[in-house]
Design an enzyme around this catalytic site. Sequence first.
Site, short mmCIF file in Angstrom:
data_model
loop_
_atom_site.label_atom_id
_atom_site.label_comp_id
_atom_site.label_asym_id
_atom_site.label_seq_id
_atom_site.Cartn_x
_atom_site.Cartn_y
_atom_site.Cartn_z
N ASP A 121 5.72 6.57 1.46
CA ASP A 121 4.47 5.95 1.88
C ASP A 121 4.37 6.12 3.40
O ASP A 121 5.37 6.38 4.06
CB ASP A 121 4.54 4.47 1.49
CG ASP A 121 3.37 3.67 2.01
OD1 ASP A 121 2.22 4.13 1.87
OD2 ASP A 121 3.60 2.59 2.58
N ASP B 127 1.82 4.01 5.83
CA ASP B 127 1.53 2.79 6.58
C ASP B 127 2.61 1.73 6.37
O ASP B 127 2.97 1.42 5.23
CB ASP B 127 0.17 2.24 6.17
CG ASP B 127 -0.96 3.19 6.50
OD1 ASP B 127 -1.71 2.91 7.44
OD2 ASP B 127 -1.09 4.23 5.83
#
Length: 297
Positions: free
Chosen positions: A88, A90
Amino acid sequence: MDIALTLVVNPAFDISLENIENKVTDLLSLNEYRGRILSENRAMDLIFETKDHRRTREMLTPALTKIEGLDWALQAAKKRKKKLLLADMDSTIITVECIDELADFVGLKDKVSEITESAMRGELDFEEALKERVALLKGLTASQLDECYEDRIELMGGARTLIQTVKANGGYAALVSGGFTFFTEKVAERVGFDMTRANVLEIADDQLTGMVVPPICGAQTKLDTLNELAEKLELEQRDIIAVGDGANDIPMLEAAGLGVAYHAKPKTRAAARAAVTYNDLTALLYFQGYSDADFSN
């Protein structure tokens, strides 16, 4: 079966690897095991034989989880170095949520951050929450996107070391984000990812329209990407490591041989095989059996 228990401590906490090692050996009544220092006063492997992996985890979890400053992983000792890493972006590879920072440019950061937090905890439908937040960004200019990236996007500690070390050892790295391609493409180039998938912000006349170009990159896309790459690279589940912090990362984390919840929401942490709460992303390298001497920048 030989299993590896990797212990990683944050130096800011007043805890001793030796003391934790003694606690583990006493708890499991280990008479025979191999200890290997991965980082002096920071990380080590304890490798030992067990006939019941699940029971060993059940015995260790209550004792180790309550030690502040300690992150740990328990897994099969063989073939720990992964050939595929999915991450991922963020709050994982970078320190912020891009959409929250963009919302600050229109004076709506608090409102958008609240929605983001709820979505990451799994309390809201991710796709609907994304559409709602992007609609609030209508009118932002491309130059403001550039300003956001230049002024507010910082790499998480250990991000580049993690990706470069995996790649230096023949691995493939994919950045799969519920965020936006405007940011993922820049971050991927900066860190060294081989590919990226994310959402596309619709722009017309140099301004955001408040819409996301379909299809939306969410939990299913992350899982699909893992499966596609596993097939393309002819990999087994045990060859894959994934890392993320939000509820939309859970399917990807569960499908990986080692899913790591990184400074994650409780629901995500509960679903992952391992968690990093106190350390930076280099903990993922220690979990794979890398030592400081193996790190690549």
